[in-house]
Design a protein around this motif. Structure first.
Motif, PDB file in Angstrom:
ATOM      1  N   UNK A   1      -8.015  40.357  58.735  1.00  0.00           N
ATOM      2  CA  UNK A   1      -8.882  40.026  57.608  1.00  0.00           C
ATOM      3  C   UNK A   1     -10.279  39.829  58.193  1.00  0.00           C
ATOM      4  N   UNK A   2     -11.244  40.568  57.668  1.00  0.00           N
ATOM      5  CA  UNK A   2     -12.592  40.533  58.208  1.00  0.00           C
ATOM      6  C   UNK A   2     -13.608  40.361  57.077  1.00  0.00           C
TER       7      UNK A   2
ATOM      8  N   UNK B   1      -5.774  31.436  52.337  1.00  0.00           N
ATOM      9  CA  UNK B   1      -4.869  32.583  52.331  1.00  0.00           C
ATOM     10  C   UNK B   1      -3.613  32.404  53.170  1.00  0.00           C
ATOM     11  N   UNK B   2      -3.701  31.684  54.286  1.00  0.00           N
ATOM     12  CA  UNK B   2      -2.590  31.669  55.243  1.00  0.00           C
ATOM     13  C   UNK B   2      -1.302  31.083  54.670  1.00  0.00           C
ATOM     14  N   UNK B   3      -1.375  29.926  54.019  1.00  0.00           N
ATOM     15  CA  UNK B   3      -0.176  29.297  53.478  1.00  0.00           C
ATOM     16  C   UNK B   3       0.542  30.171  52.456  1.00  0.00           C
ATOM     17  N   UNK B   4      -0.160  30.615  51.390  1.00  0.00           N
ATOM     18  CA  UNK B   4       0.485  31.489  50.404  1.00  0.00           C
ATOM     19  C   UNK B   4       0.991  32.805  51.005  1.00  0.00           C
ATOM     20  N   UNK B   5       0.280  33.341  51.994  1.00  0.00           N
ATOM     21  CA  UNK B   5       0.723  34.592  52.614  1.00  0.00           C
ATOM     22  C   UNK B   5       2.027  34.394  53.378  1.00  0.00           C
ATOM     23  N   UNK B   6       2.099  33.341  54.160  1.00  0.00           N
ATOM     24  CA  UNK B   6       3.327  33.063  54.907  1.00  0.00           C
ATOM     25  C   UNK B   6       4.508  32.832  53.964  1.00  0.00           C
ATOM     26  N   UNK B   7       4.248  32.160  52.853  1.00  0.00           N
ATOM     27  CA  UNK B   7       5.306  31.909  51.860  1.00  0.00           C
ATOM     28  C   UNK B   7       5.781  33.217  51.240  1.00  0.00           C
ATOM     29  N   UNK B   8       4.842  34.113  50.923  1.00  0.00           N
ATOM     30  CA  UNK B   8       5.198  35.399  50.318  1.00  0.00           C
ATOM     31  C   UNK B   8       5.973  36.276  51.291  1.00  0.00           C
ATOM     32  N   UNK B   9       5.569  36.263  52.553  1.00  0.00           N
ATOM     33  CA  UNK B   9       6.288  37.034  53.572  1.00  0.00           C
ATOM     34  C   UNK B   9       7.728  36.544  53.674  1.00  0.00           C
ATOM     35  N   UNK B  10       7.891  35.243  53.688  1.00  0.00           N
ATOM     36  CA  UNK B  10       9.242  34.674  53.800  1.00  0.00           C
ATOM     37  C   UNK B  10      10.120  35.066  52.620  1.00  0.00           C
TER      38      UNK B  10
ATOM     39  N   UNK C   1     -11.174  31.635  60.139  1.00  0.00           N
ATOM     40  CA  UNK C   1     -10.826  30.244  59.795  1.00  0.00           C
ATOM     41  C   UNK C   1     -11.079  29.932  58.324  1.00  0.00           C
ATOM     42  N   UNK C   2     -12.194  30.455  57.770  1.00  0.00           N
ATOM     43  CA  UNK C   2     -12.508  30.182  56.368  1.00  0.00           C
ATOM     44  C   UNK C   2     -11.473  30.764  55.430  1.00  0.00           C
ATOM     45  N   UNK C   3     -11.161  32.051  55.603  1.00  0.00           N
ATOM     46  CA  UNK C   3     -10.170  32.708  54.754  1.00  0.00           C
ATOM     47  C   UNK C   3      -8.787  32.105  54.960  1.00  0.00           C
ATOM     48  N   UNK C   4      -8.502  31.683  56.185  1.00  0.00           N
ATOM     49  CA  UNK C   4      -7.183  31.117  56.482  1.00  0.00           C
ATOM     50  C   UNK C   4      -6.908  29.864  55.672  1.00  0.00           C
ATOM     51  N   UNK C   5      -7.969  29.139  55.326  1.00  0.00           N
ATOM     52  CA  UNK C   5      -7.788  27.881  54.599  1.00  0.00           C
ATOM     53  C   UNK C   5      -7.216  28.103  53.197  1.00  0.00           C
TER      54      UNK C   5
ATOM     55  N   UNK D   1      -5.669  32.700  64.104  1.00  0.00           N
ATOM     56  CA  UNK D   1      -6.857  32.257  63.374  1.00  0.00           C
ATOM     57  C   UNK D   1      -8.018  32.060  64.332  1.00  0.00           C
ATOM     58  N   UNK D   2      -9.217  32.396  63.897  1.00  0.00           N
ATOM     59  CA  UNK D   2     -10.371  32.211  64.755  1.00  0.00           C
ATOM     60  C   UNK D   2     -11.666  32.492  64.023  1.00  0.00           C
ATOM     61  N   UNK D   3     -12.780  32.402  64.727  1.00  0.00           N
ATOM     62  CA  UNK D   3     -14.073  32.752  64.159  1.00  0.00           C
ATOM     63  C   UNK D   3     -14.215  34.270  64.148  1.00  0.00           C
ATOM     64  N   UNK D   4     -15.073  34.777  63.280  1.00  0.00           N
ATOM     65  CA  UNK D   4     -15.097  36.222  63.037  1.00  0.00           C
ATOM     66  C   UNK D   4     -15.546  37.045  64.239  1.00  0.00           C
ATOM     67  N   UNK D   5     -16.443  36.499  65.072  1.00  0.00           N
ATOM     68  CA  UNK D   5     -16.911  37.259  66.228  1.00  0.00           C
ATOM     69  C   UNK D   5     -15.790  37.680  67.154  1.00  0.00           C
ATOM     70  N   UNK D   6     -15.019  36.728  67.689  1.00  0.00           N
ATOM     71  CA  UNK D   6     -13.892  37.082  68.546  1.00  0.00           C
ATOM     72  C   UNK D   6     -12.844  37.930  67.841  1.00  0.00           C
TER      73      UNK D   6
END
Length: 308
Positions: free
Chosen positions: A145-146, A105-114, A99-103, A126-131
Motif C-alpha cells: 500500500x503506497x 486498514x490492518x485490523x479489518x484486512x487481517x480479519x477479512x483474510x482470516x 503506518x497511517x494507512x495501517x491504523x 508496517x513502516x514509513x513510506x520512504x523505506x
C-alpha cells in the motif's frame, strides 16, 4: 524408503520418546518401532539409542535427521504450490503498509483474510513510506500500500483518496475548521523525512504556490509525531486517517487545508513477478473491497476512487 518412515523418524526424535511420538502421530508405538527398525536395516546402521530416559540419535541418525527435515520441508512446499489454486489459494503473502494507512486498514484486512482466505498466511510489515517504497522496489513485498499524487498512479489500484490536514494541539491555533495553504508558515511543524511521499506531496504543492513551511522537526515515526502534537510541541500535516483515534478522543484537532486542497491517492501495488500467484491475486482483490467497506461505513476518513 517411504516418506512416512522419514516422518515417523523425525517425529520420534523431536518427541524424545516412542511413547510421546505415538500419541502425537496417532500411530501405535509398536508400528513406530517397526518403521524405525526398517530404516536401520535399510541403511545398515543404528540410528537411535534407546534408554530409560528416552531416545538419542547416533551420528548416522543425526545425518538422516538433517536430510529428512529438508526432504519433508520440500514436500510440504511442493504440496502447497500444487494445491494453491484460484478456487482455494494458499501460501504466504507479504504486504508492506504505511503506518497511517495501517491504523485504519490492518485490523479489518487481517480479519477479512482470516474469514475469506483461511489458507493464506498474511505477513504485514508496517513502516514509513520512504523505506516501504525502497523495499517494494527491491522486491521484498508481494504487495504494498503506497501513497501517490493523482498524476503518478499509473497502473496501480486506487484504494482511496485522502485530503491532507493540519493536525493541531487542542488548545492552540488555528481554531477555525480550515486553514489556507499560504497561512501554514505560521505553524511550527513536525513532519516525516524528505524521502517520505506525504512530505514530497506537500512540498510540491507548497513550492508550486510560492509558499513557505516552518519545519522544526523531521521525524520518521508517526507515533512520535502524533505525541509531539498532543504535547503541544508542534503541529503536523497528515491525513485525517492517521489521527482518527486521537481526534475522536479530543487529543488533537484536524484542520482542513484549503486554497488549494492537498489530495493524495492511497494505492495498491503488486510485485510484477507475483501477479500470477493465486494467493497474491486473492489478497489483491480483497484489499479494495475492505477499503471500500471502511469508507462507506465512515471508518476511514477518505473518499472511494470513483466518488466525485
Amino acid at each position: 524408503m517411504e516418506i512416512r518412515q522419514l516422518k515417523y523418524f523425525v517425529g520420534v526424535v523431536e518427541a524424545g520418546s516412542f511413547t510421546k511420538a505415538s500419541a502425537l502421530l496417532h500411530i501405535a508405538q509398536s508400528a513406530l518401532s517397526l518403521h524405525v527398525r526398517q530404516l536401520e536395516e535399510r541403511f545398515g546402521t543404528q540410528l537411535l539409542v534407546r534408554d530409560r530416559t528416552g531416545i538419542s540419535v547416533t551420528a548416522s541418525g543425526a545425518k538422516l535427521l538433517e536430510r529428512a527435515r529438508r526432504i519433508l520441508k520440500e514436500i510440504q512446499l511442493t504440496e502447497a504450490e500444487l494445491t494453491n489454486t484460484v478456487t482455494s489459494p494458499s501460501g504466504e503473502v507479504t504486504i508492506g503498509i504505511p503506518s497511517g494507512a495501517a491504523r485504519v486498514l490492518s485490523g479489518p484486512l487481517l480479519e477479512s483474510i482470516r474469514n475469506e482466505l483461511p489458507r493464506v498466511s498474511l505477513k504485514m510489515i508496517e513502516g514509513m513510506t520512504g523505506p516501504l517504497e525502497e523495499w517494494m522496489a527491491a522486491g521484498r513485498f508481494n504487495l504494498a500500500v503506497l501513497y501517490r499524487t493523482e498524476d503518478s498512479v499509473g497502473r496501480m489500484t486506487v484504494l482511496a483518496r485522502e485530503e491532507l490536514s493540519l493536525v493541531a494541539p487542542t488548545d492552540e491555533p488555528p481554531f477555525e475548521d480550515s486553514v489556507c495553504l499560504a497561512d501554514l508558515h505560521a505553524f511550527p511543524l513536525a513532519v516525516p523525512m524528505r524521502n517520505n511521499n506525504v512530505r514530497r506531496s506537500v512540498a510540491d504543492v507548497v513550492a508550486q504556490h510560492g509558499c513557505m513551511l516552518d519545519v522544526r522537526f523531521e521525524v520518521d515515526s508517526l507515533s512520535t509525531i502524533i505525541n509531539m502534537v498532543i504535547e503541544g510541541k508542534a503541529h503536523s500535516i497528515l491525513a485525517p486517517s492517521a489521527v482518527q483515534k486521537e481526534a475522536a478522543q479530543g487529543l488533537v484537532r484536524t484542520v482542513k487545508i484549503v486554497d488549494p486542497v492537498i489530495t493524495r491517492s492511497v494505492v495498491l501495488a503488486v510485485n510484477p513477478k507475483d501477479e500470477r500467484s493465486p494467493a497474491v491475486s486473492a489478497v489483491r482483490k480483497l484489499i479494495p473491497k475492505v477499503a471500500r467497506t471502511l469508507i462507506e461505513n465512515r471508518h476511514w476518513s477518505a473518499t472511494a476512487p470513483d466518488a466525485g
